[in-house]
Design a protein around this motif. Structure first.
Motif, mmCIF file in Angstrom:
data_model
loop_
_atom_site.group_PDB
_atom_site.id
_atom_site.type_symbol
_atom_site.label_atom_id
_atom_site.label_comp_id
_atom_site.label_asym_id
_atom_site.label_seq_id
_atom_site.Cartn_x
_atom_site.Cartn_y
_atom_site.Cartn_z
ATOM 1 N N TRP A 239 0.883 -1.171 0.000
ATOM 2 C CA TRP A 239 0.000 0.000 0.000
ATOM 3 C C TRP A 239 0.919 1.218 0.000
ATOM 4 C CZ3 TRP A 239 -4.707 0.626 3.828
ATOM 5 C CH2 TRP A 239 -5.491 1.707 3.407
ATOM 6 N N ALA A 240 1.233 1.679 -1.193
ATOM 7 C CA ALA A 240 2.271 2.695 -1.346
ATOM 8 C C ALA A 240 1.931 4.002 -0.648
ATOM 9 C CB ALA A 240 2.515 2.937 -2.839
ATOM 10 N N GLU A 241 0.654 4.377 -0.654
ATOM 11 C CA GLU A 241 0.261 5.683 -0.110
ATOM 12 C C GLU A 241 0.527 5.813 1.382
ATOM 13 O OE1 GLU A 241 -1.676 5.226 -3.969
ATOM 14 O OE2 GLU A 241 -1.562 3.928 -2.213
ATOM 15 N N ILE A 242 0.534 4.705 2.119
ATOM 16 C CA ILE A 242 0.783 4.784 3.569
ATOM 17 C C ILE A 242 1.954 3.889 3.984
ATOM 18 C CG2 ILE A 242 -1.547 5.503 4.160
ATOM 19 C CD1 ILE A 242 -2.191 2.662 4.952
ATOM 20 N N ASN A 243 2.803 3.556 3.013
ATOM 21 C CA ASN A 243 4.069 2.884 3.282
ATOM 22 C C ASN A 243 3.905 1.524 3.968
ATOM 23 O OD1 ASN A 243 6.919 2.848 3.117
ATOM 24 N ND2 ASN A 243 7.103 3.473 5.269
ATOM 25 N N SER A 452 8.140 1.049 -17.104
ATOM 26 C CA SER A 452 7.815 2.328 -17.736
ATOM 27 C C SER A 452 6.724 3.124 -17.032
ATOM 28 C CB SER A 452 7.381 2.080 -19.191
ATOM 29 O OG SER A 452 6.262 1.211 -19.232
ATOM 30 N N SER A 453 6.014 2.515 -16.060
ATOM 31 C CA SER A 453 4.862 3.215 -15.473
ATOM 32 C C SER A 453 5.082 3.621 -14.023
ATOM 33 C CB SER A 453 3.609 2.330 -15.581
ATOM 34 O OG SER A 453 3.310 2.070 -16.936
ATOM 35 N N ALA A 454 5.534 2.728 -13.184
ATOM 36 C CA ALA A 454 5.583 2.968 -11.743
ATOM 37 C C ALA A 454 6.813 3.767 -11.334
ATOM 38 C CB ALA A 454 5.558 1.634 -11.003
ATOM 39 N N ASN A 455 6.662 4.481 -10.200
ATOM 40 C CA ASN A 455 7.772 5.246 -9.626
ATOM 41 C C ASN A 455 7.686 5.184 -8.110
ATOM 42 O OD1 ASN A 455 9.099 6.651 -12.018
ATOM 43 N ND2 ASN A 455 6.968 7.262 -12.313
ATOM 44 N N GLY A 456 8.768 5.576 -7.448
ATOM 45 C CA GLY A 456 8.775 5.701 -5.993
ATOM 46 C C GLY A 456 8.419 4.416 -5.273
#
Length: 512
Positions: A239-243, A452-456
């Motif tokens: 869950w990238a938004e809350i690490n 090519s799409s995802a970052n961070g």
């Protein structure tokens, strides 16, 4: 089959046959004959003969099964991502295997799936009799975020709208990892997926005799009034938004956190930390917090995710929150992904009466995996549970241990993939039409999503949860459906236990 193999396995009885050798030429001939027999038997024992061809019987009528073919174990393959060189458009690789032979081709050698897999049969029961038509699938797109098509082992996505945060991206990512894990084994299919919280396919709208079947709509949770098909949520891949890390990594962290903080040494209170502003029941829970005039044995904290992100998520590490003997699970707008994190903590899960379920929680048992908490009298119910647990520490500790054991063993990532595998296979078997790739759909693969799409953090978690290559073992064996009588008994037992706990709250602890 006997436990021992080879020559020793064949002659494993207590009586050992020894030839009696004679002197002279006859003895030499006898010796030669024995050597030939010995070599022949040794060779036969060293190869595996198909048990369907023959069985050998010894004097005690013990069956010895030998297999004709000695199958070499399949070597585990690791197939890295094939990213295009810079400034070149990314495409899906053509060298990934379209099929793969696992080591355990004999179905009897694969373990039976955990009991919660039986709910797959229940979730698909509305379509068992008549199947699923294309018209039913098309009607499910009213609220869907995307259509998934699997065709000849490849995934195609037709997007309708953006989901909250990256729910859709990580759900699709998880399905792509399933295809990497079991290449060529997921059949052709089409389905609609809704990434919002609450289920929407109302059962009451499809009870009349002449009504067409309900639209088959996949989502993360359901309730007893709806017919949405439940599927693992996005957070298993991060869950990238809350690490929050991918599940496989997080499970290890949670286990290490449990080892650092022993149950007897933990704070003897009930802990909860979250966003109370998403539902009335959570706001009501805050009334149970410690005050100058009352202690309900609860320690409750509001989670400010905006502030937490600005501070680098230093106070939201889940493995560092297993510090209390009791942890509260309470739903938000619908079910909450936090349930699996709470159950994994070794703490006693105080589960406030839920409305919703996800794919694994329906097999949890009150007083074995969790302690039930009243929704209409939370504070007194929590206080009673904590007081009881602190007076009966070993019993309380056993409840926490049963829950974390269930999460560590029955909800490990390989079973999440196997649940997806069996759900999609059972669903595909109900389709009454040939799946096709719609004009608006695009092929997706792990390379396109990461290179090519995802970052961070999004890219970091995808790479961390990447399935490295095909599984060398088959999926677990699907358990049979519940018999109606067995399922009814399961429901009644759980209801009776919960009612008993509610009665305990009205009597003295010494009577329990």
């Amino acid at each position: 089959m006997l436990g021992r193999s080879g020559f020793a396995g064949i002659f494993s009885e207590t009586t050992t046959w020894k030839p009696r050798l004679k002197k002279g030429p006859a003895a030499a001939a006898t010796t030669t004959l024995f050597c030939i027999i010995f070599i022949t038997l040794t060779f036969m024992a060293s190869v595996r003969i198909d048990t369907s061809l023959f069985s050998a019987y010894n004097s005690r009528n013990v069956t010895i099964r030998i297999s004709e073919k000695h199958k070499k174990p399949t070597k585990k393959l690791e197939i890295p991502l094939n990213c295009s060189i810079r400034n070149q458009p990314q495409s899906c690789p053509t060298n990934y295997p379209t099929s793969f032979s696992p080591n355990d081709l004999d179905p009897s050698s694969t373990p039976v799936c955990p009991d919660y897999f039986r709910w797959i049969h229940e979730d698909l029961r509305p379509w068992k009799a008549d199947g699923i038509t294309r018209d039913m699938v098309e009607k499910a797109n009213r609220t869907a975020h995307f259509r998934l098509v699997i065709f000849k082992g490849k995934a195609y996505i037709e997007k309708y709208k953006k989901s909250i945060q990256t729910r859709d991206a990580f759900t699709i990512w998880g399905i792509l990892q399933l295809l990497r894990r079991y290449p060529g084994q997921v059949p052709d299919l089409e389905l609609m997926f809704d990434c919002d919280d609450r289920p929407v396919i109302r059962s009451k709208n499809y009870r009349r005799a002449n009504t067409t079947g309900p639209p088959p709509l996949f989502r993360y949770c359901g309730d007893k009034w709806t017919m949405d098909i439940v599927f693992p949520d996005w957070s298993f891949w991060g869950w990238a938004e809350i690490n929050i890390k991918p599940w496989e990594s997080l499970l290890k962290d949670l286990k290490e956190g449990n080892d650092r903080s022993k149950w007897m040494e933990r704070e003897p209170y009930a802990y909860w930390k979250g966003n109370p502003f998403v539902s009335e029941t959570r706001r009501d829970l805050l009334q149970c917090n410690l005050s100058d005039t009352q202690d309900w044995n609860a320690r409750l904290y509001i989670q400010d995710w905006i502030l937490e992100s600005q501070q680098g998520y230093k106070k939201s590490d889940l493995a560092s929150q297993c510090t209390h003997r009791y942890k509260i699970y309470i739903e938000g707008w619908a079910w909450s992904v936090s349930e699996k994190y709470i159950l994994a903590c070794d703490s006693v899960t105080l589960l406030v009466k839920p409305r919703y379920y996800d794919f694994f929680t329906r097999s949890l048992k009150p007083l074995h995996h969790y302690w039930p908490i009243r929704d209409d009298d939370k504070c007194r119910s929590i206080k009673f549970a904590v007081d009881w647990g602190n007076k009966h520490k070993k019993k309380a500790q056993a409840i926490g241990k049963a829950a974390s054991g269930f999460i560590q063993e029955d909800l490990k990532m390989e079973y999440v993939y196997d649940y997806m595998f069996h759900m999609l296979n059972e669903y595909a078997g109900l389709l009454k039409f040939e799946p096709r790739i719609p004009e608006g759909a695009v092929e997706l693969c792990s390379e396109i999503m990461t290179c090519s799409s995802a970052n961070g953090l999004e890219k970091k978690f995808m790479l961390e949860s990447l399935v490295k290559g095909p599984s060398v073992t088959s999926p677990c064996t699907m358990p049979p459906p519940y018999q109606p009588r067995v399922l009814g008994k399961f429901y009644r037992n759980n209801i009776n236990i919960i009612r008993q706990v509610e009665k305990w709250g009205n009597i003295s602890d010494s009577q329990i």
